[in-house]
Design a protein around this motif. Structure first.
Motif, mmCIF file in Angstrom:
data_model
loop_
_atom_site.group_PDB
_atom_site.id
_atom_site.type_symbol
_atom_site.label_atom_id
_atom_site.label_comp_id
_atom_site.label_asym_id
_atom_site.label_seq_id
_atom_site.Cartn_x
_atom_site.Cartn_y
_atom_site.Cartn_z
ATOM 1 N N UNK A 1 20.167 37.183 32.940
ATOM 2 C CA UNK A 1 21.478 36.781 32.468
ATOM 3 C C UNK A 1 22.534 37.768 32.967
ATOM 4 N N UNK A 2 23.727 37.268 33.303
ATOM 5 C CA UNK A 2 24.787 38.164 33.792
ATOM 6 C C UNK A 2 25.113 39.254 32.769
ATOM 7 N N UNK A 3 25.404 40.453 33.284
ATOM 8 C CA UNK A 3 25.808 41.570 32.429
ATOM 9 C C UNK A 3 27.181 42.059 32.870
ATOM 10 N N UNK A 4 27.935 42.576 31.900
ATOM 11 C CA UNK A 4 29.193 43.222 32.242
ATOM 12 C C UNK A 4 28.926 44.538 32.962
ATOM 13 N N UNK A 5 29.771 44.853 33.924
ATOM 14 C CA UNK A 5 29.771 46.156 34.586
ATOM 15 C C UNK A 5 31.108 46.802 34.260
ATOM 16 N N UNK A 6 31.083 47.929 33.563
ATOM 17 C CA UNK A 6 32.307 48.585 33.106
ATOM 18 C C UNK A 6 32.432 49.938 33.804
ATOM 19 N N UNK A 7 33.388 50.048 34.704
ATOM 20 C CA UNK A 7 33.625 51.290 35.439
ATOM 21 C C UNK A 7 34.825 51.990 34.802
ATOM 22 N N UNK A 8 34.533 52.944 33.922
ATOM 23 C CA UNK A 8 35.588 53.576 33.118
ATOM 24 C C UNK A 8 35.492 55.093 33.206
ATOM 25 N N UNK A 9 35.551 55.618 34.440
ATOM 26 C CA UNK A 9 35.634 57.058 34.652
ATOM 27 C C UNK A 9 37.108 57.419 34.788
ATOM 28 N N UNK A 10 37.649 58.072 33.768
ATOM 29 C CA UNK A 10 39.073 58.404 33.721
ATOM 30 C C UNK A 10 39.248 59.864 34.122
ATOM 31 N N UNK A 11 39.923 60.110 35.250
ATOM 32 C CA UNK A 11 40.154 61.459 35.762
ATOM 33 C C UNK A 11 41.525 61.939 35.287
ATOM 34 N N UNK A 12 41.548 63.133 34.712
ATOM 35 C CA UNK A 12 42.762 63.636 34.076
ATOM 36 C C UNK A 12 43.212 64.935 34.738
ATOM 37 N N UNK A 13 44.450 64.948 35.183
ATOM 38 C CA UNK A 13 45.105 66.175 35.632
ATOM 39 C C UNK A 13 45.891 66.713 34.448
ATOM 40 N N UNK A 14 45.405 67.775 33.834
ATOM 41 C CA UNK A 14 46.002 68.266 32.584
ATOM 42 C C UNK A 14 47.375 68.889 32.786
ATOM 43 N N UNK A 15 47.811 69.065 34.030
ATOM 44 C CA UNK A 15 49.170 69.588 34.274
ATOM 45 C C UNK A 15 50.208 68.483 34.207
ATOM 46 N N UNK A 16 49.769 67.235 34.143
ATOM 47 C CA UNK A 16 50.692 66.104 34.101
ATOM 48 C C UNK A 16 50.832 65.580 32.679
ATOM 49 N N UNK A 17 52.030 65.154 32.325
ATOM 50 C CA UNK A 17 52.287 64.665 30.969
ATOM 51 C C UNK A 17 51.661 63.295 30.738
#
Length: 284
Positions: free
Chosen positions: A40-56
């Motif tokens: 059965x089809x499965x969801x593929x969730x690509x949720x790698x969030x890259x954060x530059x902490x110097x940006x607001x």
């Protein structure tokens, strides 16, 4: 690379004999039906969030698709709703399966970050903690590997002392390397990474060091082990690499998320929010 050899047929008789031989060969071919894996089809969730902490503000982007048949590419899906760290993401364009929004960086630098996806009458959810990284101290091209067709990069960084740290190194070109400070805790650490090809002179690479939680580190290790195995075309990997997003359709409260069914209808992919430091290097 494919090479084509051109023949010159000067004799009509030779050409006719060749066509006759090809017809005999074609008539002897058997049609073989191969049973390929299906589920059965499965969801593929690509949720790698890259954060530059110097940006607001951090541009958050999540790609959601669904597995297809064995020979087809995953297809983007349109969700009923997706929420990440309290922010509702919107599809960039109809049918793209890409959901995005600018989110205050401080909102992402927290523990117990939450993602929730409402799709086709089901709820998928997962938690993660923000993972810190360290800056890149050095990044340079090395002399090369033992094979003539390899390109070497040397990267160095300094690990904080007395803390268990995990990292994911992104060497561009879809090349990743997870690492932990088990043997270099609190030390300046330098090592080489080898590409399996001789990259062209002038190629610009963007190399990143990402923070990672212990769970994300283990997930990436297993995922890379699966993709590096030299499996036959119709082999099925021995282990399905599961991420940290669960099917939460049958739970009553968020506190019951750990009791969600892990055996059926779980999605593929991972939810991670990580600090990123990056540098570029030009291949000589």
């Amino acid at each position: 690379m494919f090479f084509t050899k051109t023949y010159s047929y000067r004799s009509p008789l030779r050409f006719l004999l060749l066509l006759t031989g090809m017809g005999i060969i074609a008539s002897c071919e058997d049609v073989i039906e191969v049973e390929v894996p299906s589920e059965e089809p499965r969801l593929i969730i690509e949720a790698l969030i890259r954060v530059d902490t110097t940006q607001a503000v951090t541009p958050v982007r999540v790609k959601v698709s669904e597995t297809a048949s064995f020979f087809d590419e995953p297809q983007p899906v349109t969700l009923d709703q997706i929420t990440l760290a309290g922010a509702i993401l919107l599809e960039e364009s109809p049918g793209s399966g890409i959901y995005a929004r600018d989110v205050p960086t401080s909102q992402l630098m927290q523990e117990d970050l939450f993602i929730a996806i409402d799709y086709n009458g089901q709820i998928f959810a997962g938690f993660t903690d923000f993972a810190y990284a360290v800056p890149i101290d050095t990044l340079e091209q090395g002399p090369g590997g033992p094979q003539d067709n390899e390109t070497e990069l040397i990267i160095g960084f300094t690990d904080p002392a007395e803390v268990d740290n995990y990292y994911l190194l992104d060497f561009d070109l879809n090349e990743f390397q997870p690492t932990r400070d088990q043997f270099y805790d609190g030390q300046a650490f330098e090592f080489s990474f080898f590409y399996d090809e001789q990259l062209e002179s002038g190629t610009t690479l963007t190399v990143s060091i990402l923070g990672a939680t212990s769970d994300f580190y283990q997930y990436m290790e297993k995922l890379l082990e699966q993709t590096e195995d030299e499996l036959d075309l119709f082999d099925t990997p021995a282990v399905t690499v599961r991420g940290n997003i669960l099917n939460a359709s049958d739970i009553e409260t968020i506190s019951d998320l750990s009791e969600a069914n892990l055996e059926t209808n779980f999605p593929l992919g991972y939810f991670a929010v990580v600090q990123e430091y990056k540098q570029t290097v030009i291949i000589k």
